[in-house]
Motif scaffolding. Structure first.
Motif, PDB file in Angstrom:
ATOM      1  N   SER A 140       0.823  -1.216   0.000  1.00 16.65           N
ATOM      2  CA  SER A 140       0.000   0.000   0.000  1.00 16.65           C
ATOM      3  C   SER A 140       0.855   1.264   0.000  1.00 16.65           C
ATOM      4  CB  SER A 140      -0.929   0.003   1.219  1.00 16.65           C
ATOM      5  OG  SER A 140      -0.193  -0.108   2.419  1.00 16.65           O
ATOM      6  N   ALA A 146      -0.725   1.754  -7.132  1.00 22.16           N
ATOM      7  CA  ALA A 146      -1.942   2.558  -7.150  1.00 22.16           C
ATOM      8  C   ALA A 146      -2.149   3.193  -8.524  1.00 22.16           C
ATOM      9  CB  ALA A 146      -1.868   3.639  -6.075  1.00 22.16           C
ATOM     10  N   ARG A 158      -5.799   1.745  -0.161  1.00 21.84           N
ATOM     11  CA  ARG A 158      -4.449   1.442   0.322  1.00 21.84           C
ATOM     12  C   ARG A 158      -4.477   1.406   1.849  1.00 21.84           C
ATOM     13  NH1 ARG A 158      -1.089   5.889  -3.062  1.00 21.84           N
ATOM     14  NH2 ARG A 158       0.735   4.761  -2.217  1.00 21.84           N
ATOM     15  N   HIS A 161      -2.179   3.316   4.543  1.00 22.40           N
ATOM     16  CA  HIS A 161      -1.488   4.410   3.857  1.00 22.40           C
ATOM     17  C   HIS A 161      -2.301   5.674   4.049  1.00 22.40           C
ATOM     18  CE1 HIS A 161       0.966   6.439   0.858  1.00 22.40           C
ATOM     19  NE2 HIS A 161      -0.147   6.886   0.303  1.00 22.40           N
ATOM     20  N   GLU A 325      -8.402   4.480   4.739  1.00 24.61           N
ATOM     21  CA  GLU A 325      -7.082   4.746   4.197  1.00 24.61           C
ATOM     22  C   GLU A 325      -6.103   5.237   5.247  1.00 24.61           C
ATOM     23  OE1 GLU A 325      -7.633   7.186   0.776  1.00 24.61           O
ATOM     24  OE2 GLU A 325      -8.912   5.723  -0.201  1.00 24.61           O
TER      25      GLU A 325
END
Length: 357
Positions: A140, A146, A158, A161, A325
């Motif tokens: 991530s 990504a 992610r 992250h 996230e």
């Protein structure tokens, strides 16, 4: 022999499954309206939605997921992408994701990526067109993965992250510092650390938390009190053996994940060092493994199962789902693998200090 559906000696025809055309006829709307309703389009009014829902209930209509996937040019798969390390975190996230998928059309697929992995991920997205991708740490942290998802038009979450700010990093760093301070407050002065992979930002933040705690008490860790691992049980055992061969050896060892901490417990057992009588051991992530070791492992709790659940809810378009996230608030959980420094550990330190150098 296959059933022939006989009733009173006569063949009873199977009832055909209701179709979108049937629903449209009963609701008095077009087939396009039914399609919009099924795909949660905002163009369907509340009154029209109520009519369609009533017709669906009357007929017992079940939308065909494969047909929907073809219409949307997207499957109902959600890929959990991992690098094969830290099985405990992966299993906790998987549990939360499956809980969120109950009763839905979504299905979970696990995708392990080798080092690099951008071409493999791109091929998977082209072949399966998943509804979304969830990246586990440390993957991530990689912007290139990504970017592959963005280029394919695939939603990507992610986990762990923070998108560039310091919130998630600060949470993990603070929680590690709190755990180490508890050990310091309970008499431990030589505290070893088993670090994670050198290229992992998350592992670096956990090591910084360890350093913060020592600095707050005016202590210098010394480079010899830190050994590196790769998040695996074996690497934790090997790193702990190195630390426990020091003289004087540490009275506590903190690892950057639970698997390496479990390896440290195994190393201590193999060397005849009692935990927690002569050595305290703690991990990070508070995965199910932490409660399966002997003794149960102190750890820093990160709600990975809830983060997995919230990731699916976000991918499914639930407006109320919180963003997964940023790692939620982490906190130390004390269990039987840690204790205030004991007389055995004090005596061991004194004896080792008295050995001529």
């Amino acid at each position: 022999m296959a059933p022939d559906h006989r009733h009173h000696g006569r063949m009873t025809p199977l009832t055909p499954r209701p179709t979108m055309d049937d629903v449209a006829r009963i609701a008095g709307v077009s087939k396009k309206t039914i399609s919009r309703f099924i795909n949660n389009s905002p163009d369907v009014s509340a009154a029209m939605r109520a009519r369609v829902e009533a017709a669906i209930a009357q007929l017992g209509f079940v939308p065909n997921a494969q047909a929907r996937a073809l219409a949307l040019r997207r499957s109902f798969l959600v890929a959990l992408v991992h690098d094969g390390s830290d099985r405990g975190v992966r299993e906790a996230v998987e549990t939360g994701m499956l809980r969120a998928m109950e009763g839905s059309e979504l299905a979970l697929v696990l995708l392990p990526l080798r080092r690099g992995g951008t071409a493999e991920l791109r091929a998977f997205l082209d072949r399966h067109a998943p509804a979304g991708v969830v990246l586990l740490p440390p993957l991530s942290e990689r912007g290139d993965l990504a970017a592959v998802c963005d280029a394919a038009g695939t939603r990507c979450i992610r986990l762990g992250h923070d998108g560039g700010d310091s919130a998630a990093d600060g949470t993990a760093r603070t929680a590690m510092a709190d755990l180490v301070r508890w050990l310091l407050d309970n008499g431990h002065r030589r505290i070893g650390l088993i670090g994670g992979p050198e290229d992992s930002r998350a592992a670096r933040q956990r090591e910084l938390g360890y350093q913060d705690a020592l600095a707050s008490r005016g202590l210098n860790r010394g480079p010899w009190l830190v050994a590196s691992g790769d998040n695996s049980f074996t690497s934790g055992m090997e790193a702990a053996c190195l630390l426990l061969e020091l003289s004087p050896r540490p009275t506590a060892i903190v690892a950057c994940n639970d698997e390496m901490a479990a390896g440290a417990l195994a190393a201590a057992a193999g060397m005849g060092i009692a935990v927690p009588g002569a050595l305290s051991v703690a991990g990070f992530d508070d995965t199910p493994l932490a409660t399966m070791t002997v003794p149960p492992l102190a750890s820093v709790h990160v709600p990975w199962d809830r983060l997995g659940h919230d990731a699916v809810m976000r991918l499914a378009g639930a407006a109320s789902a919180p963003s997964p996230e940023t790692v939620a608030q982490a906190r130390p959980v004390l269990r039987a693998s840690v204790a205030p420094i004991g007389e055995a550990a004090r005596a061991d330190l004194a004896a080792q200090a008295a050995i001529p150098r």
